[in-house]
Design an enzyme around this catalytic site. Sequence first.
Site, short mmCIF file in Angstrom:
data_model
loop_
_atom_site.label_atom_id
_atom_site.label_comp_id
_atom_site.label_asym_id
_atom_site.label_seq_id
_atom_site.Cartn_x
_atom_site.Cartn_y
_atom_site.Cartn_z
N GLY A 284 -1.28 0.86 -1.85
CA GLY A 284 -1.08 -0.46 -1.26
C GLY A 284 -0.81 -1.55 -2.28
N SER B 29 1.98 3.93 -2.65
CA SER B 29 3.21 3.14 -2.71
C SER B 29 4.48 3.99 -2.76
CB SER B 29 3.17 2.15 -3.89
OG SER B 29 2.06 1.28 -3.74
N GLY C 157 1.43 5.44 3.32
CA GLY C 157 0.70 4.40 4.04
C GLY C 157 1.67 3.39 4.64
N GLY C 158 1.80 2.27 3.95
CA GLY C 158 2.59 1.15 4.47
C GLY C 158 3.98 1.53 4.98
N GLU D 27 -10.22 5.12 0.48
CA GLU D 27 -10.81 4.01 1.25
C GLU D 27 -12.12 4.44 1.90
OE1 GLU D 27 -7.26 3.10 3.49
OE2 GLU D 27 -6.30 2.44 1.63
N HIS E 293 -10.24 10.24 1.84
CA HIS E 293 -9.34 9.16 1.40
C HIS E 293 -10.14 8.18 0.54
CE1 HIS E 293 -6.63 5.75 1.45
NE2 HIS E 293 -5.67 6.60 1.78
N GLU F 169 -3.77 10.82 -4.77
CA GLU F 169 -3.53 9.40 -4.52
C GLU F 169 -4.27 8.58 -5.58
OE1 GLU F 169 -2.27 8.75 -0.14
OE2 GLU F 169 -4.40 8.34 -0.33
N ASN G 102 0.13 7.95 7.04
CA ASN G 102 -1.25 7.54 7.28
C ASN G 102 -1.19 6.11 7.80
OD1 ASN G 102 -3.90 6.76 7.27
ND2 ASN G 102 -4.22 6.97 5.06
N TRP G 103 -1.34 5.99 9.10
CA TRP G 103 -1.20 4.66 9.71
C TRP G 103 -2.39 3.75 9.37
CZ3 TRP G 103 0.59 5.90 15.46
CH2 TRP G 103 1.90 6.39 15.43
N LYS G 104 -3.47 4.32 8.85
CA LYS G 104 -4.69 3.55 8.59
C LYS G 104 -5.08 2.81 9.88
CE LYS G 104 -3.61 3.64 3.73
NZ LYS G 104 -3.70 3.05 2.40
P1 13P Z 1 0.45 3.10 0.58
O1 13P Z 1 1.64 4.00 0.80
O2 13P Z 1 0.42 1.93 1.52
O3 13P Z 1 0.29 2.72 -0.86
O4 13P Z 1 -0.85 3.96 0.97
C1 13P Z 1 -1.00 5.20 0.44
C2 13P Z 1 -2.14 5.86 1.13
O5 13P Z 1 -3.28 5.47 0.96
C3 13P Z 1 -1.84 6.96 2.04
O6 13P Z 1 -3.00 7.62 2.42
#
Ligand code: 13P
Length: 249
Positions: free
Chosen positions: A171, A209, A230-231, A96, A94, A165, A9-11
């Site tokens: 994050g 994470s 994510g990251g 967010e 998600h 999640e 997930n590149w956000k």
């Molecule tokens: P991180 O891997 O950066 O914690 O993000 C997880 C996430 O929200 C994937 O959708």
Amino acid sequence: MKKKLIAGNWKMNGSLAANASLLEQVLAGLPADPCIVAVCAPAIYVQQVAGLTQGTAIAVGAQDVSAHDAGAYTGEVSASMLRDLGARYAIVGHSERRQYHGETDALVAIKAQKALAAGVTPVVCVGETLAEREAGRTEEVVRRQLAAVIHLNGHCISEIVVAYEPVWAIGTGKTASPEQAQEVHAVLRAQLQSATPQAERIHILYGGSMNAANAAQLLAEKDIDGGLIGGASLKAVDFLAIIAAASAA
Ligand code: 13P
């Protein structure tokens, strides 16, 4: 056993140049018999990513989808538009989106329905906040979030992907332990089992994470069928290490 699914997930990250460079490195480093791999790009880059990954083992996804089919919804992108550009997946619900855009369980369920109707696999995210976990409400929260999607989508439910999640792990560098994650995944699996005889084939991903160092342990758990990353999906070396762990699991 079904193949694991690793979805990045590149956000809201990337650019034409950065996406091309990242994908080139990931494609060059894929194992011979990889797990299922997807990257969920910002909607504006879905077409670019689809082009760069055509004929490869990487599928493209989006990070959200409109709850409407078409019409006067300024700024929205429909499931059929995403499909048109090559998207195979769309993340829905998600944390967010729930947190910053006020998305409710009911809205998330409609988004999943729109994705399914367009032939796009919804990756339905559920997860508790730290306050909810500390109050002992984790199971109640994730069950409520998933129930809305099951209720609206009935027999199509075997076509979804679920992502657990925990909001406190996103994050933050804090990961749920494999045991903590498995406990929730088992709850979600049981809930899916009461909704469909095909619950075993549904991928339940862990996200929060997940990284090169902890992926193998998490992926060894019985009901952890992959990861939503994510990251670490923005760094080719890290994403490839997670893909390698999932391909070997
Ligand atoms: P991180 O891997 O950066 O914690 O993000 C997880 C996430 O929200 C994937 O959708």
